[in-house]
Design a protein around this motif. Structure first.
Motif, PDB file in Angstrom:
ATOM      1  N   GLN A 151       0.822  -1.206   0.000  1.00  0.00           N
ATOM      2  CA  GLN A 151       0.000   0.000   0.000  1.00  0.00           C
ATOM      3  C   GLN A 151       0.855   1.254   0.000  1.00  0.00           C
ATOM      4  O   GLN A 151       0.560   2.233  -0.706  1.00  0.00           O
ATOM      5  CB  GLN A 151      -0.955  -0.015   1.202  1.00  0.00           C
ATOM      6  N   LEU A 154       2.361   1.765  -3.577  1.00  0.00           N
ATOM      7  CA  LEU A 154       1.429   2.353  -4.543  1.00  0.00           C
ATOM      8  C   LEU A 154       1.125   3.815  -4.214  1.00  0.00           C
ATOM      9  O   LEU A 154       1.074   4.668  -5.118  1.00  0.00           O
ATOM     10  CB  LEU A 154       0.132   1.543  -4.578  1.00  0.00           C
ATOM     11  N   LEU A 388       1.623   2.174 -12.527  1.00  0.00           N
ATOM     12  CA  LEU A 388       0.255   2.510 -12.105  1.00  0.00           C
ATOM     13  C   LEU A 388      -0.755   2.221 -13.198  1.00  0.00           C
ATOM     14  O   LEU A 388      -1.918   1.918 -12.910  1.00  0.00           O
ATOM     15  CB  LEU A 388       0.194   3.973 -11.677  1.00  0.00           C
ATOM     16  N   VAL A 391      -1.894  -1.237 -12.633  1.00  0.00           N
ATOM     17  CA  VAL A 391      -2.542  -1.514 -11.346  1.00  0.00           C
ATOM     18  C   VAL A 391      -3.837  -0.736 -11.157  1.00  0.00           C
ATOM     19  O   VAL A 391      -4.780  -1.231 -10.522  1.00  0.00           O
ATOM     20  CB  VAL A 391      -1.565  -1.189 -10.186  1.00  0.00           C
ATOM     21  N   ARG A 392      -3.902   0.476 -11.685  1.00  0.00           N
ATOM     22  CA  ARG A 392      -5.018   1.371 -11.390  1.00  0.00           C
ATOM     23  C   ARG A 392      -6.369   0.731 -11.729  1.00  0.00           C
ATOM     24  O   ARG A 392      -6.550   0.134 -12.785  1.00  0.00           O
ATOM     25  CB  ARG A 392      -4.876   2.679 -12.173  1.00  0.00           C
ATOM     26  N   GLU A 395      -6.582  -2.252  -7.639  1.00  0.00           N
ATOM     27  CA  GLU A 395      -5.612  -2.252  -6.556  1.00  0.00           C
ATOM     28  C   GLU A 395      -5.890  -3.335  -5.521  1.00  0.00           C
ATOM     29  O   GLU A 395      -4.951  -3.947  -5.003  1.00  0.00           O
ATOM     30  CB  GLU A 395      -5.579  -0.874  -5.890  1.00  0.00           C
TER      31      GLU A 395
END
Length: 444
Positions: A151, A154, A388, A391-392, A395
Motif C-alpha cells: 500500500q 502504490l 500505475l 494496477v489502477r 488495486e
C-alpha cells in the motif's frame, strides 16, 4: 490403497523438486560462479542458518521459478523498470550521503538490472513473510506487514505521479521516518565517524595507520598492492587488505579494503576505508529479457552496479567508481562508518514491523520512480506511469494477488529449505576433506 497413491504422488513431487534444486545449484554455483567445493560449503553453511537466509542466498532459484509465473500486473517487456534485483528486508539500511546526512535507503546494487517491477516487489514481499516468521510472528501478521509495504509503495508512486513528491530529491531521515528506522538513525547520529577506522586499523610506532589482521582481514602481497594502487591514482593509499567472511551471494568474489587519505568524504575526515569488490553478471539478467539500450551503457559489471546506485540514490557516495583488474570487473565505494540495518532486537511491537515495511514500501517506490527518464537516457518514460497503468482500478486485486503469491512462495521456500539441507549433507559427504574442516550443516 489410497494412502499408497498419496505417498507415491508426494514422493514423485519431492523427487522432481530435488532434481530442480540440484540442477540449479550445480549450474550457478559450480558452472556459472565457478565456486570451489570449499566455497560452496562456506556459502551453504550460511544459507542453512534459516529459511530466510536460504532465500537470500538463492536468488537464481527465485528468478528461475517466478519468471514462469504469469501476471496481469507485469509492465510490458519494452517498458521495463530499473530494478534493484535482490530486494529483501536485509538490503535496506542506514548510511551517510555526501552532504553528511544519515539516511535510510536500499544499500545493495549488485543485482541491478531492468525488468518488471514485480520481481522486486514480490521478492520483497516473500522476504517480509520469511523474516517475520523467523521472529515467530503468525501468518496474519506476515500478511498485514506485506500489505503495509504494498500500500505504501502504490501510494508513494501516486505522489510522484501527481508531483506531490520529487523522486530525485526525496530522502528518508529521522525527520520523516518513525519506529525502529527512526531510532536507528537517531542512534547513529551519536556515532563517531572514526569508529570504523578505530575498529579495524591501528597506528604503528612510526605513526602510520594500518589494518589490523584478523580472521576476516588478511594482508596481500606487494605485487597486488601496487596493481590496486595504480587503479586509484587520485588517492594516497596507506594499506590494502583482502576481506573475507562477508555476504552469502558474494562468496567466491574478491573484496578488498583500501585505507586511503582523502578529503572527498562528507565530513572532510582524513582517513577512510574504500571497498573494492568484484562483481559478476546480475542474476536477473539470466532470466529476464535482454535489454540492448541498457547493456550498451553498462556492459562493464562495475559500471552497472555504480550506475544502479547513482540512479536510485540522491546524493550518493562520492567515491563510487569502477575498475578492471586481471579481466575481472570491480566497483569501488566507501565502507560507511554509519552502515547499519534494522535488526530483530530493534522491533518492540507488532506495529513496529508494519511501520518499517511501510517505509520500505515508500523507498521501493522512490528507487523505481527515480531510476527512469528522470535520471537515465535509456528510458523514454516514467516508470511510475507504467506501473500505475497496470494496477489502477484493480488495486485490491493487486494486493490480494501479491500477498497470495508471497505466502505461497514462502511455503515453497520452507519446503525447499529442508530439501536443501539434505542436498548439502550429500554434497559434504562427497567432499569429506573439505567437510572435515568445518562444522556439519544441519537445519535450524
Amino acid at each position: 490403497m489410497a494412502q499408497n497413491l498419496f505417498e507415491t504422488v508426494q514422493n514423485t513431487r519431492i523427487s522432481l523438486r530435488q532434481q530442480q534444486l540440484h540442477m540449479i545449484f550445480e549450474q550457478f554455483d559450480r558452472q556459472t560462479m565457478h565456486l570451489t567445493a570449499a566455497q560452496r560449503i562456506e556459502k551453504y553453511k550460511k544459507m542453512a542458518d534459516s529459511p530466510f537466509r536460504y532465500f537470500r542466498g538463492s536468488a537464481y532459484l527465485y528468478y528461475y521459478d517466478t519468471t514462469n509465473f504469469p501476471s496481469a500486473f507485469h509492465t510490458p517487456e519494452e517498458r521495463p523498470t530499473w530494478i534493484m534485483g535482490d530486494m529483501h528486508m536485509d538490503n535496506f539500511g542506514a548510511f551517510q550521503n555526501e552532504n553528511g546526512d544519515i539516511v535510510y535507503d536500499v544499500n545493495d546494487f549488485d543485482e541491478g538490472y531492468v525488468g518488471s517491477y514485480l520481481y522486486d516487489i514480490l521478492r520483497m514481499s516473500i522476504s517480509i513473510a520469511l523474516y517475520l516468521e523467523e521472529q515467530l510472528l503468525d501468518e496474519s501478521a506476515q500478511q498485514q506487514a506485506i500489505e503495509h509495504f504494498l500500500q505504501a509503495y502504490l501510494k508513494q508512486l501516486k505522489r510522484f505521479q501527481a508531483k506531490k513528491d520529487d523522486a530525485l530529491s526525496l530522502v528518508f531521515t529521522q525527520e520523516n521516518t518513525k519506529g525502529p528506522i527512526k531510532r536507528v538513525l537517531k542512534k547513529l547520529e551519536k556515532r563517531q565517524r572514526t569508529e570504523l577506522i578505530d575498529d579495524i586499523t591501528e597506528i604503528q610506532e612510526n605513526g602510520e595507520r594500518v589494518f589490523i589482521w584478523s580472521d576476516e582481514i588478511h594482508p596481500i602481497d606487494n605485487a597486488l598492492f601496487e596493481k590496486i594502487t595504480a587503479l586509484v591514482p587520485n588517492y594516497h593509499v596507506k594499506d590494502i587488505a583482502i576481506k573475507h567472511g562477508s555476504g552469502t551471494a558474494s562468496i567466491g568474489l574478491d573484496r578488498f579494503y583500501l585505507l586511503v587519505d582523502s578529503h572527498k568524504d562528507a565530513l572532510n575526515g582524513k582517513d577512510l576505508v574504500l571497498e573494492m569488490k568484484e562483481v559478476r553478471l546480475a542474476i536477473p539478467a539470466y532470466f529476464l529479457p535482454y535489454h540492448t539500450p541498457f547493456w550498451s551503457q553498462y556492459e562493464h559489471q562495475g559500471a552497472r552496479v555504480v550506475g544502479t546506485q547513482k540512479a536510485m540514490h540522491h546524493l550518493q557516495d562520492p567515491h563510487l567508481a569502477y575498475v578492471t583488474m586481471d579481466d575481472k570487473d570491480y566497483y569501488i565505494r566507501e565502507r560507511s562508518p554509519y552502515k547499519r540495518k534494522v535488526k530483530p532486537k530493534n522491533y518492540r511491537s507488532l506495529e513496529d514491523y508494519y511501520t518499517t515495511t511501510e517505509i520500505m514500501g515508500k523507498i521501493a517506490a522512490k528507487i523505481h520512480a527515480r531510476a527512469d527518464l528522470d535520471y537515465s537516457t535509456i528510458f523514454t518514460y516514467h516508470s511510475e506511469d507504467e506501473i500505475l497503468k497496470q494496477v489502477r482500478g484493480h488495486e485490491e486485486i493487486f494486493l490480494e494477488a501479491i500477498v497470495l503469491q508471497a505466502m505461497r512462495y514462502k511455503h515453497i521456500v520452507n519446503a525447499d529449505y529442508k530439501l536443501f539441507i539434505d542436498y548439502v549433507q550429500q554434497f559434504e559427504a562427497l567432499h569429506p576433506d573439505v567437510s572435515d574442516e568445518q562444522q556439519p550443516i544441519v537445519a535450524k
